[in-house]
Design a protein around this motif. Structure first.
Motif, PDB file in Angstrom:
ATOM      1  N   UNK A 122      -2.887  -2.637 -15.795  1.00 52.66           N
ATOM      2  CA  UNK A 122      -2.746  -3.923 -16.059  1.00 52.66           C
ATOM      3  C   UNK A 122      -4.044  -4.458 -15.565  1.00 52.66           C
ATOM      4  N   UNK A 123      -4.194  -5.628 -14.501  1.00 53.20           N
ATOM      5  CA  UNK A 123      -5.302  -6.300 -14.113  1.00 53.20           C
ATOM      6  C   UNK A 123      -5.947  -5.417 -13.064  1.00 53.20           C
ATOM      7  N   UNK A 124      -5.388  -4.274 -12.714  1.00 54.97           N
ATOM      8  CA  UNK A 124      -5.857  -3.227 -11.473  1.00 54.97           C
ATOM      9  C   UNK A 124      -6.865  -2.178 -12.174  1.00 54.97           C
ATOM     10  N   UNK A 125      -8.131  -2.337 -11.758  1.00 56.56           N
ATOM     11  CA  UNK A 125      -9.012  -1.210 -12.221  1.00 56.56           C
ATOM     12  C   UNK A 125      -9.083  -0.348 -10.888  1.00 56.56           C
ATOM     13  N   UNK A 126      -8.449   0.955 -11.051  1.00 53.26           N
ATOM     14  CA  UNK A 126      -8.408   1.896  -9.886  1.00 53.26           C
ATOM     15  C   UNK A 126      -9.583   2.831 -10.272  1.00 53.26           C
ATOM     16  N   UNK A 127     -10.548   2.928  -9.677  1.00 51.17           N
ATOM     17  CA  UNK A 127     -11.562   3.749  -9.853  1.00 51.17           C
ATOM     18  C   UNK A 127     -11.333   5.241  -9.699  1.00 51.17           C
ATOM     19  N   UNK A 128     -11.682   6.177 -10.456  1.00 55.02           N
ATOM     20  CA  UNK A 128     -11.426   7.560 -10.154  1.00 55.02           C
ATOM     21  C   UNK A 128     -11.506   8.191  -8.757  1.00 55.02           C
ATOM     22  N   UNK A 129     -12.500   7.975  -8.234  1.00 53.44           N
ATOM     23  CA  UNK A 129     -12.925   8.445  -6.815  1.00 53.44           C
ATOM     24  C   UNK A 129     -11.734   8.108  -5.956  1.00 53.44           C
ATOM     25  N   UNK A 130     -11.391   6.370  -6.085  1.00 55.45           N
ATOM     26  CA  UNK A 130     -10.190   5.879  -5.294  1.00 55.45           C
ATOM     27  C   UNK A 130      -8.909   6.665  -5.881  1.00 55.45           C
ATOM     28  N   UNK A 131      -8.754   6.715  -6.868  1.00 53.49           N
ATOM     29  CA  UNK A 131      -7.624   7.602  -7.477  1.00 53.49           C
ATOM     30  C   UNK A 131      -7.381   8.962  -6.807  1.00 53.49           C
ATOM     31  N   UNK A 132      -8.714   9.562  -6.707  1.00 57.37           N
ATOM     32  CA  UNK A 132      -8.621  11.052  -6.098  1.00 57.37           C
ATOM     33  C   UNK A 132      -8.246  11.152  -4.763  1.00 57.37           C
ATOM     34  N   UNK A 133      -8.794  10.131  -3.962  1.00 63.21           N
ATOM     35  CA  UNK A 133      -8.487   9.707  -2.668  1.00 63.21           C
ATOM     36  C   UNK A 133      -6.950   9.429  -2.420  1.00 63.21           C
ATOM     37  N   UNK A 134      -6.335   8.623  -3.155  1.00 66.76           N
ATOM     38  CA  UNK A 134      -5.015   8.496  -2.985  1.00 66.76           C
ATOM     39  C   UNK A 134      -4.254   9.374  -3.362  1.00 66.76           C
ATOM     40  N   UNK A 135      -4.419  10.124  -4.268  1.00 64.30           N
ATOM     41  CA  UNK A 135      -3.704  11.367  -4.862  1.00 64.30           C
ATOM     42  C   UNK A 135      -3.685  12.471  -4.008  1.00 64.30           C
ATOM     43  N   UNK A 136      -4.960  12.657  -3.089  1.00 61.83           N
ATOM     44  CA  UNK A 136      -5.213  13.883  -2.002  1.00 61.83           C
ATOM     45  C   UNK A 136      -4.386  13.318  -1.106  1.00 61.83           C
ATOM     46  N   UNK A 137      -4.250  12.197  -0.623  1.00 60.43           N
ATOM     47  CA  UNK A 137      -3.587  11.851   0.718  1.00 60.43           C
ATOM     48  C   UNK A 137      -2.167  11.829   0.497  1.00 60.43           C
ATOM     49  N   UNK A 138      -1.632  11.531  -0.609  1.00 57.67           N
ATOM     50  CA  UNK A 138      -0.150  11.725  -0.896  1.00 57.67           C
ATOM     51  C   UNK A 138       0.240  13.012  -1.113  1.00 57.67           C
ATOM     52  N   UNK A 139      -0.369  13.746  -1.551  1.00 52.63           N
ATOM     53  CA  UNK A 139      -0.167  15.155  -1.948  1.00 52.63           C
ATOM     54  C   UNK A 139      -0.111  15.793  -0.409  1.00 52.63           C
ATOM     55  N   UNK A 140      -1.078  15.700   0.244  1.00 57.95           N
ATOM     56  CA  UNK A 140      -1.041  16.112   1.695  1.00 57.95           C
ATOM     57  C   UNK A 140       0.088  15.727   2.584  1.00 57.95           C
ATOM     58  N   UNK A 141       0.378  14.354   2.598  1.00 61.14           N
ATOM     59  CA  UNK A 141       1.568  13.743   3.288  1.00 61.14           C
ATOM     60  C   UNK A 141       2.987  14.359   2.848  1.00 61.14           C
ATOM     61  N   UNK A 142       2.937  14.493   1.614  1.00 56.01           N
ATOM     62  CA  UNK A 142       4.443  14.993   1.074  1.00 56.01           C
ATOM     63  C   UNK A 142       4.502  16.382   1.284  1.00 56.01           C
ATOM     64  N   UNK A 143       3.561  17.253   1.059  1.00 56.02           N
ATOM     65  CA  UNK A 143       3.729  18.744   1.451  1.00 56.02           C
ATOM     66  C   UNK A 143       4.049  18.861   2.894  1.00 56.02           C
TER      67      UNK A 143
END
Length: 269
Positions: free
Chosen positions: A11-32
């Motif tokens: 939508x109106x949100x532009x999530x840069x690839x580095x920021x997306x990488x950071x968010x996915x990495x943190x989410x994966x680490x916390x979830x596991x």
């Protein structure tokens, strides 16, 4: 949802690839880590690793900061990005050992998995931007207008006549990150660096009013030639490094800090 060379558009949100990488990495680490019963400690590791990565980045580029206060502000202001990977890994490892002792081994798998997941959007970014590495010779005849400091009536120039290599910054007065980085860009433009401040189609009066209110004097170009679309700019601000043949050498979505700007300008030489 749309995929662009610089970001994932939601939508109106532009999530840069580095920021997306950071968010996915943190989410994966916390979830596991939660599945292994150490979620609380994992959050502590993430915070220490993030702080270490920011401090390491500031120390790596200590020569460009004009003062200690500016360096500390650069650490706190994470909007511009900038991380020292090895410092972050070391800080995270030490935090894991301090919090869990020998049980820190339980975080090895989450750590490795989070790094692997984070590489996916970065790899996609590389592939998308590699496809744009060709020249932009077809833009040479497009006409752009520009305002000199204090000038009320725009002058005219051909895009192909602008000096290259150059740094092009797409911005707007209504964009808070653009306003935040503008004094830095103007500072370097006035030092003689080939920085093209390309406003995203606003009225010249609004641009001049913003510059007066901010106490800035700068040459500003007006994007009436569809350059934002031609360069596939997905959000503001976006900074492009344009090579001698008009090709895009580097792209940066979001505000730049002093260290990032210096790194881009080094590539102009």
């Amino acid at each position: 949802m749309r995929v662009t060379p610089d970001a994932l558009l939601l939508g109106p949100l532009a999530l840069s690839w580095p920021n997306l990488a950071l968010l996915l990495g943190v989410f994966t680490f916390i979830w596991l880590s939660a599945r292994r019963g150490v979620e609380g400690k994992a959050w502590g590791v993430v915070l220490v690793a993030g702080l270490a990565a920011r401090v390491g980045y500031a120390l790596e580029h200590h020569a460009v900061w004009p003062s200690l206060g500016a360096a500390l502000l650069g650490i706190v202001d994470i909007r511009t990005g900038g991380w020292h990977g090895w410092a972050g890994l070391l800080g995270g490892a030490l935090a894991a050992w301090g919090l869990l002792g020998r049980e820190a081994v339980r975080l090895v798998l989450p750590g490795v998995a989070s790094l692997a997941v984070a590489l996916l959007p970065l790899g996609l970014q590389h592939g998308l931007q590699r496809g744009l590495a060709g020249g932009q010779s077809e833009l040479g005849d497009r006409v752009v207008f520009y305002l000199e400091p204090g000038q009320s009536r725009p002058s005219e120039a051909r895009w192909g006549d602008l000096p290259r290599p150059m740094l092009v910054n797409f911005w707007a007065t209504w964009c808070p990150p653009c306003r935040a980085e503008m004094p830095l860009l103007v500072e370097y433009q006035r030092k003689g660096y080939p920085i093209v401040l390309l406003n995203a189609g606003e009225d010249p009066g609004a641009i001049q009013a913003f510059l007066r209110q901010s106490g800035l004097e700068a040459r500003v170009f007006l994007d009436g030639a569809g350059l934002q679309q031609a360069f596939q700019v997905s959000g503001l601000p976006t900074t492009l490094l344009i090579g001698p043949e008009g090709q895009v050498v580097a792209r940066h979505l979001g505000p730049v800090n002093r260290a990032q700007l210096e790194a881009l300008l080094q590539r102009l030489r």
